[in-house]
Design a protein around this motif. Structure first.
Motif, PDB file in Angstrom:
ATOM      1  N   MET A 164      91.365  20.689  63.196  1.00 19.18           N
ATOM      2  CA  MET A 164      91.819  21.448  64.476  1.00 19.18           C
ATOM      3  C   MET A 164      93.323  21.558  64.212  1.00 19.18           C
ATOM      4  SD  MET A 164      91.764  20.341  68.411  1.00 19.18           S
ATOM      5  CE  MET A 164      90.163  19.682  68.188  1.00 19.18           C
ATOM      6  N   PRO A 165      93.695  22.960  64.223  1.00 22.10           N
ATOM      7  CA  PRO A 165      95.179  23.241  64.150  1.00 22.10           C
ATOM      8  C   PRO A 165      95.969  22.410  64.548  1.00 22.10           C
ATOM      9  CG  PRO A 165      94.234  25.226  64.024  1.00 22.10           C
ATOM     10  CD  PRO A 165      92.997  24.149  64.155  1.00 22.10           C
ATOM     11  N   GLY A 221      73.490  19.383  63.540  1.00 25.01           N
ATOM     12  CA  GLY A 221      73.592  20.334  64.600  1.00 25.01           C
ATOM     13  C   GLY A 221      74.917  21.152  64.682  1.00 25.01           C
ATOM     14  N   THR A 222      75.623  21.257  65.634  1.00 24.91           N
ATOM     15  CA  THR A 222      76.901  22.080  65.613  1.00 24.91           C
ATOM     16  C   THR A 222      78.022  21.320  64.843  1.00 24.91           C
ATOM     17  OG1 THR A 222      76.487  22.514  67.989  1.00 24.91           O
ATOM     18  CG2 THR A 222      78.827  22.584  67.194  1.00 24.91           C
ATOM     19  N   ASP A 223      78.521  22.054  63.918  1.00 22.37           N
ATOM     20  CA  ASP A 223      79.396  21.460  62.972  1.00 22.37           C
ATOM     21  C   ASP A 223      80.722  21.937  63.327  1.00 22.37           C
ATOM     22  OD1 ASP A 223      81.189  21.041  60.594  1.00 22.37           O
ATOM     23  OD2 ASP A 223      79.647  21.350  59.226  1.00 22.37           O
ATOM     24  N   PHE A 224      81.518  20.880  63.908  1.00 14.94           N
ATOM     25  CA  PHE A 224      82.819  21.111  64.447  1.00 14.94           C
ATOM     26  C   PHE A 224      84.076  21.333  63.352  1.00 14.94           C
ATOM     27  CE2 PHE A 224      80.891  19.870  68.418  1.00 14.94           C
ATOM     28  CZ  PHE A 224      81.616  20.722  69.403  1.00 14.94           C
ATOM     29  N   ALA A 225      83.563  20.747  62.187  1.00 15.16           N
ATOM     30  CA  ALA A 225      84.614  21.088  60.995  1.00 15.16           C
ATOM     31  C   ALA A 225      84.263  22.174  60.654  1.00 15.16           C
ATOM     32  CB  ALA A 225      84.148  20.140  59.811  1.00 15.16           C
ATOM     33  N   ARG A 231      88.671  28.472  63.357  1.00 17.37           N
ATOM     34  CA  ARG A 231      90.054  28.960  63.768  1.00 17.37           C
ATOM     35  C   ARG A 231      91.349  28.656  63.073  1.00 17.37           C
ATOM     36  NH1 ARG A 231      91.125  24.999  67.589  1.00 17.37           N
ATOM     37  NH2 ARG A 231      92.189  26.551  68.808  1.00 17.37           N
ATOM     38  N   ARG A 232      91.121  28.331  61.923  1.00 19.77           N
ATOM     39  CA  ARG A 232      92.266  28.187  60.932  1.00 19.77           C
ATOM     40  C   ARG A 232      92.528  29.778  60.098  1.00 19.77           C
ATOM     41  NH1 ARG A 232      94.077  22.982  60.232  1.00 19.77           N
ATOM     42  NH2 ARG A 232      95.187  23.632  58.283  1.00 19.77           N
ATOM     43  N   PRO A 233      93.626  30.399  60.325  1.00 19.44           N
ATOM     44  CA  PRO A 233      93.914  31.666  59.551  1.00 19.44           C
ATOM     45  C   PRO A 233      93.526  31.557  58.288  1.00 19.44           C
ATOM     46  CG  PRO A 233      95.881  31.022  60.900  1.00 19.44           C
ATOM     47  CD  PRO A 233      94.918  29.910  60.842  1.00 19.44           C
ATOM     48  N   SER A 234      93.531  30.327  57.298  1.00 20.27           N
ATOM     49  CA  SER A 234      93.248  30.380  56.004  1.00 20.27           C
ATOM     50  C   SER A 234      91.780  29.680  55.745  1.00 20.27           C
ATOM     51  CB  SER A 234      94.388  29.590  55.211  1.00 20.27           C
ATOM     52  OG  SER A 234      94.444  28.135  55.669  1.00 20.27           O
TER      53      SER A 234
END
Length: 358
Positions: A164-165, A221-225, A231-234
């Motif tokens: 997460m940024p 399931g949901t992969d939060f990584a 959400r990261r530009p790169s």
């Protein structure tokens, strides 16, 4: 900023599950970690459907069904509407339910009404408040009080935070914080992962911190990584997608470590629910499949889905001769593939097959 992030999480989670579902339908394959767990079929093992009870016990309460809607969201007007509908669905089907992280409320009490609909719509149900390990005991009590919660979830999400940024970068104080909260609140504390799995070593440590239970919440399931990397530009953390223990692996590694277990992560259908119960879970949760149904098809479709899962779980238990969720732990299992290799490498005893043990 927090509200936008919560809306982004919902959008990205639904997109992730929808893409996975579309791929599975197109390819005709519905593969997952739970497929390494197979029930050995005994044609005369069946019982009568009306002898099957779905009741299970956890955190000092009896739950009508061993299924729960796991932590999802809250903190914005849109997510408040989602929580309202999830509360209605839980009420109509008797499921326990957890809110998403209540950090937005603890930062800004004005967003309380994005969480309270869960309790308002499910006044007599089992409701779990959800916080992170940086929460103070006073804040934990506020979260519980807002929902008149029956239990408190503390989520562990180091991998998500690192990607997460704007995420946290300090985790060394978490064990002490968890122990402090567990002794400061008047409801059971359940520690959960957010989709990367709790190892047996972690569960052993949690047992010594005074918590009441653990949700192993494994990979699948949901992969939060993946969500945070989106959400990261790169997008430079793509290599962490798929990190962690699968839910079946976490259950096998964590059972017998001193805490009652819940299972979530990668649960696709009622057969996976039965498999998790057979591996020792007291109840089984899901988030992504239910959120995707709600967002794409509406509340009525979600209630229909939950009702169908309950009916199908009853049918599966009837075939397997299990009169209760705990009874599934006595069924014969065959462990294959990567899960079997994991158990061998870790020195984890495989579930005994009663036919072979005689």
């Amino acid at each position: 900023m927090t509200a936008q992030r919560k809306d982004d999480h919902v959008r990205l989670a639904v997109a992730q599950h929808q893409a996975s579902r579309d791929h599975q339908y197109a390819s005709g394959r519905y593969a997952g970690a739970f497929d390494d767990v197979q029930f050995l079929h005994h044609a005369l093992a069946g019982t009568d459907c009306d002898r099957v009870s779905l009741r299970t016990s956890f955190a000092g309460r009896t739950w009508p069904v061993p299924l729960y809607i796991n932590a999802m969201t809250g903190g914005s007007p849109k997510t408040g509407e989602i929580n309202r509908d999830l509360g209605i669905a839980a009420r109509e089907t008797g499921l326990a339910i957890a809110t998403g992280s209540m950090s937005p409320f603890l930062k800004d009490p004005a967003c309380a009404d994005t969480f309270t609909p869960v309790r308002e719509q499910h006044p007599d149900g089992f409701v779990m408040a959800n916080i992170n390990a940086n929460t103070t005991p006073e804040q934990a009590r506020r979260a519980i009080g807002l929902l008149d919660a029956n239990a408190l979830q503390i989520h562990l999400n180091t991998v998500q935070e690192i990607v997460m940024p704007e995420g946290d970068r300090s985790f060394g104080h978490w064990p002490t914080a968890i122990e402090t909260i567990a002794h400061a609140v008047d409801v059971p504390v359940i520690v959960k992962e957010v989709g990367f799995g709790l190892s047996g070593r972690t569960v052993t440590r949690l047992a010594g911190l005074g918590v009441a239970g653990a949700d192993v919440a494994g990979r699948g399931g949901t992969d939060f990584a993946r969500i945070e990397n989106g959400r990261r530009p790169s997008g430079d953390y793509a290599y962490l997608e798929g990190w962690g223990l699968s839910t079946p692996a976490a259950l096998l590694d964590a059972r017998g470590r001193g805490l009652p277990l819940l299972a979530s992560g990668g649960v696709r259908h009622p057969l996976d629910v039965a498999r998790a119960l057979a591996l020792g879970a007291h109840a089984v949760g899901a988030s992504g499949p239910f959120l995707t149904t709600l967002v794409n098809d509406g509340l009525a479709a979600l209630i229909e889905q939950l009702t169908s899962w309950i009916d199908q779980l009853t049918a599966l238990m009837t075939v397997l001769g299990a009169h209760s969720p705990a009874g599934l732990a006595g069924t014969d299992l065959h462990i294959t593939g990567a899960l079997r290799e994991f158990c061998v490498q870790r020195g984890i005893p495989l579930p005994p097959c009663k036919e072979h043990s005689r």
